[in-house]
Design a protein around this motif. Structure first.
Motif, PDB file in Angstrom:
ATOM      1  N   TYR A   1     -17.710 -10.407  33.364  1.00 39.48           N
ATOM      2  CA  TYR A   1     -18.472 -12.299  33.999  1.00 39.48           C
ATOM      3  C   TYR A   1     -19.741 -11.923  33.301  1.00 39.48           C
ATOM      4  N   ASN A   2     -20.924 -10.882  33.826  1.00 36.64           N
ATOM      5  CA  ASN A   2     -21.598 -11.362  32.977  1.00 36.64           C
ATOM      6  C   ASN A   2     -22.123 -12.283  31.157  1.00 36.64           C
ATOM      7  N   GLN A   3     -22.761 -12.530  31.503  1.00 36.17           N
ATOM      8  CA  GLN A   3     -23.292 -13.656  30.090  1.00 36.17           C
ATOM      9  C   GLN A   3     -24.937 -14.676  30.692  1.00 36.17           C
ATOM     10  N   LYS A   4     -25.267 -15.438  29.419  1.00 32.94           N
ATOM     11  CA  LYS A   4     -26.182 -15.660  29.462  1.00 32.94           C
ATOM     12  C   LYS A   4     -25.984 -17.271  28.711  1.00 32.94           C
ATOM     13  N   ILE A   5     -25.595 -18.298  30.087  1.00 33.18           N
ATOM     14  CA  ILE A   5     -25.129 -19.008  30.031  1.00 33.18           C
ATOM     15  C   ILE A   5     -25.848 -20.211  29.086  1.00 33.18           C
ATOM     16  N   THR A   6     -25.536 -21.100  27.957  1.00 31.54           N
ATOM     17  CA  THR A   6     -26.521 -21.429  27.014  1.00 31.54           C
ATOM     18  C   THR A   6     -26.684 -22.651  27.645  1.00 31.54           C
ATOM     19  N   LYS A   7     -25.814 -23.010  27.969  1.00 32.88           N
ATOM     20  CA  LYS A   7     -25.222 -24.417  27.878  1.00 32.88           C
ATOM     21  C   LYS A   7     -25.785 -25.651  28.741  1.00 32.88           C
ATOM     22  N   GLN A   8     -26.544 -26.657  28.636  1.00 32.79           N
ATOM     23  CA  GLN A   8     -27.077 -27.561  29.192  1.00 32.79           C
ATOM     24  C   GLN A   8     -26.783 -27.731  30.518  1.00 32.79           C
ATOM     25  N   CYS A   9     -27.200 -27.904  32.205  1.00 28.18           N
ATOM     26  CA  CYS A   9     -26.669 -27.989  32.774  1.00 28.18           C
ATOM     27  C   CYS A   9     -27.617 -28.302  34.266  1.00 28.18           C
ATOM     28  N   SER A  10     -27.235 -28.857  35.666  1.00 23.86           N
ATOM     29  CA  SER A  10     -28.306 -29.032  36.027  1.00 23.86           C
ATOM     30  C   SER A  10     -27.524 -28.264  37.728  1.00 23.86           C
ATOM     31  N   GLN A  11     -28.767 -28.644  38.717  1.00 23.53           N
ATOM     32  CA  GLN A  11     -28.504 -27.788  39.656  1.00 23.53           C
ATOM     33  C   GLN A  11     -26.890 -27.574  40.896  1.00 23.53           C
ATOM     34  N   ILE A  12     -26.721 -28.929  40.723  1.00 23.67           N
ATOM     35  CA  ILE A  12     -25.577 -29.614  41.260  1.00 23.67           C
ATOM     36  C   ILE A  12     -23.746 -28.691  40.545  1.00 23.67           C
ATOM     37  N   ASP A  13     -24.725 -27.949  39.629  1.00 30.15           N
ATOM     38  CA  ASP A  13     -23.179 -27.726  38.484  1.00 30.15           C
ATOM     39  C   ASP A  13     -23.169 -25.994  39.313  1.00 30.15           C
ATOM     40  N   LEU A  14     -24.415 -25.508  40.171  1.00 24.71           N
ATOM     41  CA  LEU A  14     -24.148 -24.166  40.649  1.00 24.71           C
ATOM     42  C   LEU A  14     -23.114 -23.682  41.031  1.00 24.71           C
ATOM     43  N   TRP A  15     -23.129 -23.850  42.007  1.00 20.92           N
ATOM     44  CA  TRP A  15     -21.787 -24.336  43.321  1.00 20.92           C
ATOM     45  C   TRP A  15     -20.169 -24.091  42.913  1.00 20.92           C
ATOM     46  N   PRO A  16     -19.816 -25.388  42.016  1.00 28.75           N
ATOM     47  CA  PRO A  16     -18.464 -25.494  41.694  1.00 28.75           C
ATOM     48  C   PRO A  16     -18.731 -24.576  40.066  1.00 28.75           C
ATOM     49  N   THR A  17     -19.155 -23.813  39.832  1.00 28.37           N
ATOM     50  CA  THR A  17     -19.317 -22.708  39.068  1.00 28.37           C
ATOM     51  C   THR A  17     -19.149 -21.168  39.289  1.00 28.37           C
ATOM     52  N   LEU A  18     -19.396 -20.970  40.735  1.00 29.80           N
ATOM     53  CA  LEU A  18     -19.487 -20.083  41.669  1.00 29.80           C
ATOM     54  C   LEU A  18     -17.935 -19.546  42.244  1.00 29.80           C
ATOM     55  N   PHE A  19     -17.663 -20.766  42.266  1.00 27.88           N
ATOM     56  CA  PHE A  19     -16.419 -21.142  42.584  1.00 27.88           C
ATOM     57  C   PHE A  19     -14.901 -21.372  42.042  1.00 27.88           C
ATOM     58  N   SER A  20     -15.182 -21.614  41.420  1.00 25.81           N
ATOM     59  CA  SER A  20     -14.335 -21.246  39.871  1.00 25.81           C
ATOM     60  C   SER A  20     -14.628 -19.932  39.451  1.00 25.81           C
ATOM     61  N   LEU A  21     -15.338 -19.089  39.012  1.00 23.95           N
ATOM     62  CA  LEU A  21     -15.666 -17.819  39.151  1.00 23.95           C
ATOM     63  C   LEU A  21     -14.811 -16.778  40.497  1.00 23.95           C
ATOM     64  N   PHE A  22     -14.782 -17.372  41.342  1.00 19.17           N
ATOM     65  CA  PHE A  22     -14.141 -17.100  43.012  1.00 19.17           C
ATOM     66  C   PHE A  22     -12.443 -17.011  42.317  1.00 19.17           C
ATOM     67  N   GLN A  23     -12.289 -18.258  41.816  1.00 16.77           N
ATOM     68  CA  GLN A  23     -10.558 -18.658  41.365  1.00 16.77           C
ATOM     69  C   GLN A  23     -10.253 -19.085  42.114  1.00 16.77           C
ATOM     70  N   TRP A  24     -11.158 -20.548  43.391  1.00 15.73           N
ATOM     71  CA  TRP A  24     -11.095 -20.676  44.420  1.00 15.73           C
ATOM     72  C   TRP A  24     -10.131 -22.141  44.509  1.00 15.73           C
ATOM     73  N   HIS A  25      -9.097 -22.556  45.506  1.00 13.66           N
ATOM     74  CA  HIS A  25      -9.189 -23.764  45.681  1.00 13.66           C
ATOM     75  C   HIS A  25      -9.284 -24.089  46.482  1.00 13.66           C
ATOM     76  N   TYR A  26      -9.911 -25.703  46.676  1.00 10.29           N
ATOM     77  CA  TYR A  26     -10.970 -26.055  47.463  1.00 10.29           C
ATOM     78  C   TYR A  26     -11.006 -27.204  47.423  1.00 10.29           C
ATOM     79  N   GLU A  27     -11.617 -28.194  48.599  1.00 12.82           N
ATOM     80  CA  GLU A  27     -11.543 -29.425  48.112  1.00 12.82           C
ATOM     81  C   GLU A  27     -12.994 -29.380  48.383  1.00 12.82           C
ATOM     82  N   SER A  28     -13.191 -30.190  46.975  1.00 14.19           N
ATOM     83  CA  SER A  28     -14.872 -31.346  46.174  1.00 14.19           C
ATOM     84  C   SER A  28     -15.324 -32.530  46.992  1.00 14.19           C
ATOM     85  N   GLY A  29     -15.837 -32.819  47.603  1.00 13.71           N
ATOM     86  CA  GLY A  29     -16.743 -34.341  47.057  1.00 13.71           C
ATOM     87  C   GLY A  29     -18.092 -33.938  46.058  1.00 13.71           C
TER      88      GLY A  29
END
Length: 652
Positions: free
Chosen positions: A542-570
């Motif tokens: 999974y290790n990589q350098k993500i060069t896309k411009q993004c925000s602090q608010i994107d950190l957890w949605p990205t990690l939850f996706s890496l975990f392949q989780w089904h979850y509720e989101s607001g």
């Protein structure tokens, strides 16, 4: 000037006091000009406008300061003028005012050194948390010398007043009743005028932020911030109808894995990965105090003050182009727990009605995780304990007590003296708070609990003190030393964690809360929102350098996706690794709200103003460009919906 006489009788002392204040305020303004000589505008018109605007706001400030004294001068009976009681009252309060104002001028210099701005909402916050602030001042500056200097300077000015016969005139010159009420009437009228019609933002006339800040009066700015600490979005910012705003945001948030579960004014949705979820991994989340991207060699720093983090960047999921949402720790906490753009005014962490919100801890709780918040100081500061305790975290801090309040039943554990090797104004050193987390993690592992441990560091903060002998930069000498110590402490954490039986199944997430500095000559200093972020100890593929411009608010949605989780989101954040992710970042101060897409920057300001710029990354400059209506509408939609959901209690 010694030959210039101010024969103003009973009002000689107030007149001298007012003139003294106006002169000293302009001297301070000139000092700021010289301080920022390479960034202010030296155009003669800009200089004059800065000084004259400043004089106008200084006049408003001294009107309010002088009003209580003038009321006294008006109401005291003539027979008491020059009496011992009159002399005691006048001399005492004149001396006290001069001492306080001289001290305030010194405080403005230190505040400018830290934030490159006149007093603002940060100063208001600091007034509330006196213990941490006073301790910080004591440890950062030679306080006895400072107080002695202020006293000597104050006595010097009082001596000048005495030599100019201001005191003798005041005590030996009764005033006619008509003059008394005329003077008071003028002062009250001016106070009403400034209080009703003059606002601090009116000093912000220049496109050069430094000229605008120097135009302000620090005391006036302080009370303006005190009055406007919370700002209702519809009252201060350009709005569109809510139907349109939510439609735009929902359209930006939709993707193949997302199903919106409600209609109307909501972004609540169910997110389901197409693959089977990974085994539950422990998560250690580290929010680092004031850690700019510019500190890393990875981003061009030549001082080698982050050797460990630079090595992590080569063997982790490293976010190369991530931006903080704000300029304060509470903004970073808001962003990484609620995954929401910054709302105007105070951070949600510090607002009332901020308990039982849908945060990332709810996602972890739904997976049966044990959630904890670790802070090396007293979590009362910045309302942290109330916020985290009210949103599902167990608290570990240096405060006292077992529960937070009758409404918040979360357990609060005290970090004991025997667990501390070093402590300064803001809390225990980073090594100590990491060691406390390791101890708790060991206990959680023995009890078979997957854990989400949130650690807030404190060492990279003025007075920049840390345990001696750890690094090659002496403690308390520089920001660079604090940065290098933080990097050292992080390395020690990983060294110790690798010996733990739970390490292989634990992911470490490291991110800055905000940059060390955020001020520049433009409305928003974009480069000073650029922060590092790492996801460490995922499987190596999974290790990589993500060069896309993004925000602090994107950190957890990205990690939850890496975990392949089904979850509720607001959450407003999205998975950065999604092929359809639209690059953008949210930035803000307590008054300015920004949407950035690549080099395009839209800024919403209070008083319903907007500005559109092109950002030149090479020199960090903003150049005005023609307004883009669709870009503006999208910017409004993000911030309007975020504010709407919180104020209408729909983030619960």
């Amino acid at each position: 000037m010694s030959k210039l006489s101010l024969k103003t009788g009973r009002y000689a002392l107030p007149v001298h006091f007012i003139i003294w204040f106006l002169i000293l305020s302009q001297v301070l303004r000139i000092i700021f000009f010289i301080w920022q000589y390479d960034e202010v505008s030296w155009n003669i018109i800009d200089i004059l406008r800065t000084l004259l605007t400043g004089l106008f706001f200084d006049a408003g400030t001294i009107v309010f300061i002088s009003l209580p004294g003038l009321i006294y001068y008006t109401l005291i009976p003539e027979k008491w003028v020059g009496s011992i009681l009159d002399k005691i009252i006048v001399i005492f309060f004149t001396s006290l005012n001069i001492f306080i104002l001289v001290f305030t001028f010194f405080a403005e210099l230190t505040f400018w050194d830290e934030f490159k701005t006149r007093f603002n909402f940060i100063a208001v916050d600091y007034l509330i948390y006196t213990h941490e602030v006073v301790a910080n001042i004591q440890q950062s500056y030679p306080l006895p010398i400072l107080i002695s200097g202020v006293l000597i300077i104050s006595l010097f000015f009082l001596f000048i007043f005495h030599k100019r016969d201001a005191f003798s005139q005041t005590f030996n010159s009764p005033a006619d009743l008509r003059i008394k009420f005329a003077v008071l009437g003028i002062c009250v009228s001016l106070a009403l005028f400034f209080g009703s019609f003059i606002f601090n933002y009116q000093a912000e006339w220049s496109s050069n932020r430094y000229n605008s800040e120097i135009s302000k009066s620090g005391i006036y700015s302080f009370f303006a911030a005190f009055r406007n600490n919370q700002m209702k979005y519809p009252d201060f910012y350009t709005s569109i109808d809510n139907d349109t705003a939510f439609r735009i945001v929902k359209n930006k948030l939709k993707d193949p894995s997302t199903t919106f579960t409600t209609t109307g004014y909501s972004i609540h949705r169910s997110i389901k990965d197409s693959q089977s979820a990974l085994d539950r991994k422990n998560v250690v989340f580290i929010l680092i105090e004031s850690f700019s991207g510019s500190f890393l060699k990875e981003f061009g720093n030549k001082e080698n003050i982050t050797p460990f983090m630079d090595s992590l960047a080569q063997k982790s999921i490293f976010f190369n182009d991530m931006y903080a949402t704000g300029t304060r720790t509470v903004r970073g906490m808001e962003a990484v727990t609620l995954c929401i753009p910054p709302t105007p005014g105070q951070s949600i962490v510090k607002r009332p009605e901020n308990q039982n919100l849908y945060t990332v801890s709810n996602v972890f709780k739904s997976k049966a995780y044990d959630s904890n918040f670790f802070y090396g100081g007293d979590g009362y500061f910045d309302n942290m304990n109330s916020y985290f305790g009210g949103n599902g975290f167990t608290i570990y801090d240096r405060g006292r007590g077992s529960v937070l309040s009758d409404k918040i039943k979360t357990v609060r554990h005290n970090i004991t003296d025997k667990e501390v090797t070093f402590e300064n104004a803001w809390g225990i050193c980073d090594e100590d708070i990491f060691n406390k987390m390791l101890t708790v993690a060991d206990k959680q592992f023995k009890e078979g609990k997957p854990f989400f441990n949130f650690v807030m560091t404190t060492s990279n903060h003025r007075p920049f003190t840390y345990p001696s002998g750890k690094i090659d930069i002496p403690s308390g000498t520089s920001r660079e030393g604090a940065v290098k110590y933080t990097d050292y402490a992080l390395k020690q954490l990983f060294t110790k964690a690798r010996t733990k039986p739970w390490f292989k199944n634990t992911v470490f997430v490291v991110i800055a809360d905000h940059c060390a500095s955020s001020a520049g000559k433009d409305e928003i200093d974009v480069a000073n929102y650029h922060i590092p972020a790492f996801i460490v100890n995922m499987p190596s593929q999974y290790n990589q350098k993500i060069t896309k411009q993004c925000s602090q608010i994107d950190l957890w949605p990205t990690l939850f996706s890496l975990f392949q989780w089904h979850y509720e989101s607001g959450f407003f954040g999205k998975d950065v690794l999604d092929a359809e992710f639209e690059q953008r970042a949210f930035l803000g101060t307590y008054r300015k709200l920004v949407l950035m897409k690549k080099e395009k920057v839209m800024i919403l300001s209070d008083q319903k103003k907007q500005a559109f710029y092109n950002w030149n990354k090479a020199d960090n400059s903003l150049t005005p460009v023609p307004m883009d209506k669709s870009f503006l509408e999208e910017t409004i939609a993000w911030y309007q919906t975020a504010d709407y959901l919180f104020t209408h209690k729909l983030l619960k």
